[in-house]
Each structure stands twice: as structure tokens, then as C-alpha cells.
Design an enzyme around this catalytic site. Structure first.
Site, PDB file in Angstrom:
ATOM      1  N   ASP A  85       0.853  -1.179   0.000  1.00 45.18           N
ATOM      2  CA  ASP A  85       0.000   0.000   0.000  1.00 45.18           C
ATOM      3  C   ASP A  85       0.903   1.248   0.000  1.00 45.18           C
ATOM      4  OD1 ASP A  85      -2.259   1.700   0.612  1.00 45.18           O
ATOM      5  OD2 ASP A  85      -1.566   1.709   2.690  1.00 45.18           O
ATOM      6  N   ASP A  87      -0.406   5.076   0.813  1.00 47.03           N
ATOM      7  CA  ASP A  87      -0.738   6.131   1.784  1.00 47.03           C
ATOM      8  C   ASP A  87      -0.670   5.598   3.222  1.00 47.03           C
ATOM      9  OD1 ASP A  87      -2.660   8.514   0.116  1.00 47.03           O
ATOM     10  OD2 ASP A  87      -1.964   6.685  -0.850  1.00 47.03           O
TER      11      ASP A  87
HETATM   12 MG   LIG Z   1      -2.922   3.166   3.491  1.00 43.05          MG
END
Ligand SMILES: [Mg+2]
Length: 294
Positions: A85, A87
Site C-alpha cells: 500500500d 498512503d
Molecule cells: Mg494506506
């Protein structure tokens, strides 16, 4: 077989270990071995002939607190695929919240992001709503946002570079946007990016997404597709912090939750609470003098 590795302070270690041993005996899961790893002096490895990984994890949390750890049902090895991932995992921010600040909507958008990442809102609905709020924002705001606000998490570049040097394929999968993920991936050294595309017309955001939504199922499908190309037996590492990371965290051999929301932490078999992503390299027993600067 169960193997646990955790970052353990030497102070009071024996007392803690005795307590862990007693708890595991009570659970019918006797500890076979406990030793510090050769290369990284502060990594404790525990091994059990068999048992329940969730019980082992909760026992370690009871006695060691929120330590950085990884639990596996096999001998832990350096992965051949790393899917992450972006963010709040590889970068310290949520891009859409920061971008919304340029439209004067940070608080409103961030509230929705937080709820979506906790799994309280449908991901696609929450994404569509937030992107809609950005309609009319000039595209230039994205490059300003990138240079002024977006920063890698400590150790991100070293993590990616060191894994790549060991023959590991690296993929960034985000429910965020290519506008951010492409430059972030380039900066951090990821080989492939999967994400959402913001609609732009005449250098202004349209408030719509272009193409299919990149969500939890996309992250999972990307992991499976990449793993299939590596052939049988390739171990997979996934890292993430939000509810939309849960399926890929569960599918990976090493699903590591990074300073994650409770549901993602519960779904993972590893967790990092310290600031440094390089802690993951320690859990794979890669000595610090072999870390590669990104
Ligand atoms: Mg995230």
C-alpha cells in the site's frame, strides 16, 4: 510449526520470556526454542512445533506490548515478491486529504478517509464521494501537494532497494491515485504501480475517476497475479495499514500491518509500530551492513 520473530529489548528479557513460556504451556503450546538471531542482535526468534498463530501473537502482545513482530507457520525467508500500500504505509500522508487542503476541504475529506480506512464505509463509495469534492481543483495543485506535503516513511527507500537487491519483485498497489503513486514509486524504487486515475480536463480535476476502481480486490488480484508469475513456493510480503489492505495482508505469507488501523492489524500476521520500515529487514534477518541505500 510456528515461528515468531520480534524486536526485543534485552532489559528484562529473561523475565518476559519465562512469562511467555508459562502462558504458552497453559495453552498447550510449549515453546521449543528461544534465541536471538545471528545478524540482527535485537531480534528474538521463538519456535514451536505447532499451535495457533493467533494465540502466540496475543501471548507475545500480553508480555512484550506493542512490539514489532512477525509470526509464520514456516521458516521465515526473504520474500520473492513485495506488494505494498502507499498512503500511510510507504508515505506518511493520505494524498487525498492533503490534496483536499488545496481546495479548502481537508477536514471534510479526511473524516471520510479515516472512516473508510477503518472499514466503516464502503471503499468505492467513499472514494467516489471524495474525488467528487475535488471537482474544479487545478491539476497544478497535485505537483505542489507532492513537493510540499508528501514524504516517504523513514526507511521506505532502503526497504525497497534492499529487497530488490535480494531478487525480490516490488509492486506499489494503492487505492490512491497514479498522479501521486507514479512519482512516489519512482522515488522509492518500486517496479510496478497499480492505482486509480483522476479525471482531468483542461488542467482541472473533473471530480470523476477514469477506468476501473483500484480497491481491496484489485490489491489482492495484483498480489495473486504477480505471485503466479514467480512460480510455486515464492514467498510474498505485503504491507498496509487500512481496511482495503486486509485481503492482500491475509493472502501474503508475511502480511505486515504498518502502524495500522485495528482491523488491518488483526488481519495481519506481522505488525510494525516503530517508525522505521527497515525494521522489516531486521525481521527477515538481513544484517544492517547489507542494507542498500535507496
Ligand atoms: Mg494506506
Amino acid at each position: 510449526m510456528l515461528i515468531a520473530r520480534l524486536i526485543a529489548d534485552q532489559v528484562g528479557l529473561e523475565t518476559r520470556l519465562d512469562a511467555v513460556r508459562a502462558s504458552l504451556d497453559n495453552a498447550g503450546m510449549p515453546l521449543a526454542m528461544a534465541s536471538m538471531l545471528d545478524f540482527c542482535g535485537d531480534v528474538l526468534q521463538l519456535s514451536l512445533p505447532d499451535g495457533d498463530a493467533a494465540i502466540l501473537t496475543s501471548t507475545l502482545v500480553d508480555h512484550f506490548g506493542d512490539c514489532d513482530m512477525l509470526v509464520a507457520d514456516h521458516q521465515i525467508e526473504v520474500p520473492k515478491l513485495f506488494v505494498s500500500d502507499m498512503d500511510s504505509t510507504m508515505i506518511g500522508q493520505e494524498c487525498i486529504d492533503e490534496l483536499a487542503d488545496f481546495a479548502g476541504l481537508k477536514e471534510k475529506v479526511a473524516t471520510i478517509t479515516e472512516r473508510a480506512m477503518r472499514g466503516e464505509l464502503d471503499f468505492a463509495d467513499a472514494l467516489t464521494e471524495r474525488v467528487g469534492l475535488l471537482e474544479g481543483l487545478e491539476e497544478d495543485a497535485i505537483s505542489r501537494c507532492l513537493s510540499e506535503r508528501i514524504r516517504p516513511v523513514d526507511g521506505a527507500r532502503t526497504l525497497v532497494a534492499t529487497l530488490r537487491a535480494r531478487g525480490c519483485r516490488t509492486v506499489l498497489v494503492t487505492g490512491g491515485f497514479h498522479h501521486f503513486a507514479d512519482p512516489v514509486a519512482e522515488q522509492l524504487g518500486f517496479e510496478r504501480v497499480v492505482g486509480n486515475r483522476l479525471g482531468v480536463a483542461e488542467r482541472v480535476l473533473t471530480g470523476k475517476l477514469v477506468g476501473p476502481i483500484s480497491d481491496a480486490s484489485t490489491k489482492l488480484a495484483t498480489l495473486i497475479e504477480e505471485r503466479d508469475q514467480l512460480g510455486q513456493g515464492a514467498r510474498v510480503l505485503a504491507t498496509g495499514d487500512g481496511a482495503n489492505d486486509i485481503p492482500m495482508l491475509e493472502e501474503a505469507d508475511y502480511g505486515i500491518a504498518y502502524r495500522a488501523k485495528p482491523r488491518a492489524t488483526d488481519a495481519a500476521n506481522g505488525r510494525i509500530w516503530s517508525r522505521y520500515l527497515t525494521t522489516i529487514l531486521k525481521l527477515f534477518d538481513i544484517p544492517e551492513d547489507e542494507w542498500v541505500d535507496g
